[in-house]
Write a protein that holds these residues in place. Sequence first.
Motif, PDB file in Angstrom:
ATOM      1  N   ASN A   1      -0.723  47.826  70.676  1.00  0.00           N
ATOM      2  CA  ASN A   1       0.300  48.636  69.645  1.00  0.00           C
ATOM      3  C   ASN A   1       1.065  47.453  69.060  1.00  0.00           C
ATOM      4  OD1 ASN A   1      -0.438  51.555  69.486  1.00  0.00           O
ATOM      5  ND2 ASN A   1      -0.156  51.221  71.975  1.00  0.00           N
TER       6      ASN A   1
ATOM      7  N   ALA B   1       2.596  53.373  72.648  1.00  0.00           N
ATOM      8  CA  ALA B   1       2.228  53.676  71.145  1.00  0.00           C
ATOM      9  C   ALA B   1       3.419  53.851  70.206  1.00  0.00           C
ATOM     10  CB  ALA B   1       0.906  54.509  70.881  1.00  0.00           C
TER      11      ALA B   1
ATOM     12  N   THR C   1      -5.092  52.161  63.328  1.00  0.00           N
ATOM     13  CA  THR C   1      -3.928  51.523  63.670  1.00  0.00           C
ATOM     14  C   THR C   1      -3.569  50.308  63.066  1.00  0.00           C
ATOM     15  OG1 THR C   1      -4.614  50.752  65.908  1.00  0.00           O
ATOM     16  CG2 THR C   1      -3.321  52.848  65.739  1.00  0.00           C
TER      17      THR C   1
ATOM     18  N   GLY D   1       2.561  57.073  67.075  1.00  0.00           N
ATOM     19  CA  GLY D   1       2.675  56.681  68.467  1.00  0.00           C
ATOM     20  C   GLY D   1       3.199  57.942  69.116  1.00  0.00           C
TER      21      GLY D   1
ATOM     22  N   THR E   1       1.378  60.301  72.029  1.00  0.00           N
ATOM     23  CA  THR E   1       1.801  60.604  73.301  1.00  0.00           C
ATOM     24  C   THR E   1       2.084  61.845  73.612  1.00  0.00           C
ATOM     25  OG1 THR E   1       3.508  58.575  72.976  1.00  0.00           O
ATOM     26  CG2 THR E   1       4.238  60.254  74.688  1.00  0.00           C
TER      27      THR E   1
ATOM     28  N   GLY F   1      -3.222  60.626  65.447  1.00  0.00           N
ATOM     29  CA  GLY F   1      -2.668  59.817  66.734  1.00  0.00           C
ATOM     30  C   GLY F   1      -2.783  61.024  67.633  1.00  0.00           C
TER      31      GLY F   1
END
Length: 432
Positions: A40, A163, A272, A298, A302, A351
């Motif tokens: 990342n 991330a 990304t 990010g 998650t 994401g």
Amino acid sequence: MNHSNQPEIITADENSSSKKYLLPFILVISLFFLWGMAHNLDSILIPHLKKACNLNNSQSTLIDTSVFLAYFLMAIPAGMILKRFGYKASMITGLLVFACGAFLFVPAANSLSYITFLIALFIIGCGLTILETSANPYAAVLGDPAKSTNRLNLAASFNGLAAMIAPIVGSLFILSGKSYTQEELSAMPDTSRTAYFLEEAAAVKMPYIILGLVLVAIAILFYFSRLPEVKTKSTDGINSIQGSFFGALRHSHLRWAVIAQFFYVGAQVCVTSFFIRMAQQGGGFDEKTAAYYLAIYGFLFTVGRFAGTAMLQFISSNKLLAFYAMASILLCAVAIFGNGAYVVYALGGLGFFMSIMFPTIFGLGIQGIGEDTKPGSSWLIMSIVGGAILPYAMGSLIDHYGDNIQIGYSIPLVCYLIILYFGLKGYKIAHK
């Protein structure tokens, strides 16, 4: 007595509920976080080194090419290291190689050499390949075989945490917020222009020095920790650590997993790598604000990992993968055809829906292949070369259409269609 250099040998289905697996699993989770930070930070490096080294879009994606080409070239050696020396030695080796690449950022920045940056990133990629070749299957077999995909998704959730953190670190310590057009750069005195490039390049040194020191410290911790060397059990009940590299491909679902993983990694890296530029061009944000939106991406990644891990208690992993792939197709279409900030919101949503794809494809790919688990893992890691090829194709497409970032997102759209097929049909184990 079991010493650190004489690991305990336990079969994957033996004593799977034992607390002795807890510390090894926590240590493995730290590896998922660390390689998540590396990947990342690349999303920050691409726009940053594009400025510092005065590159076009396709040249800037050579950052991805360097890292992910290493996965392809190093996958077989990494599998051989794992097969010969076991999980623990492989993970320590990966950490130290990773650290060497991080430290090489210092001379690269001092000399303002893009080639040296690419060499450093290639070395980092080699370290990451060794880590992922060993840590992914280790997390999968470290406990109840029926819950291997759940463990992979839980461990990968900490990869997702990286991330969210990496873009914030990049915004605070790497990105300057300064940018000049080619006309403005041409109008500068040579000394001022060179000073600007050197200042931009120097910003990467301290973050990568710290990362390298952390990696060395974790490697030392692994060395002095007692980790069980878990064997897989073949389908005929005979304990084995063998398996065949090319023979593993006799499993049709593994072949499809390798294809799906190639396109998944390519899609994620494409999204990304151009996120900040898309937020600037499509959303009208400045560089640092764009980086914070990448951090939101990010965060959603998650959340998607943890939510996906929870949902796997109630829905089969292939169905969840197919649903997430369909959602990704729709959001990618919005990114291509939408306008303004909604384009960036769509990328943020990607994401969430890409979050469970890598570990789920990995888990489905090695499911039921017994003694071929280790070579099968090497194939799945080797397929990560998609991250070397597809972003360069995307950068070239963007350059061809006059720096139109949106048209480039047609490439990840095609990738999601292939992942959808894997989730619907390709994952199925062929029974002979």
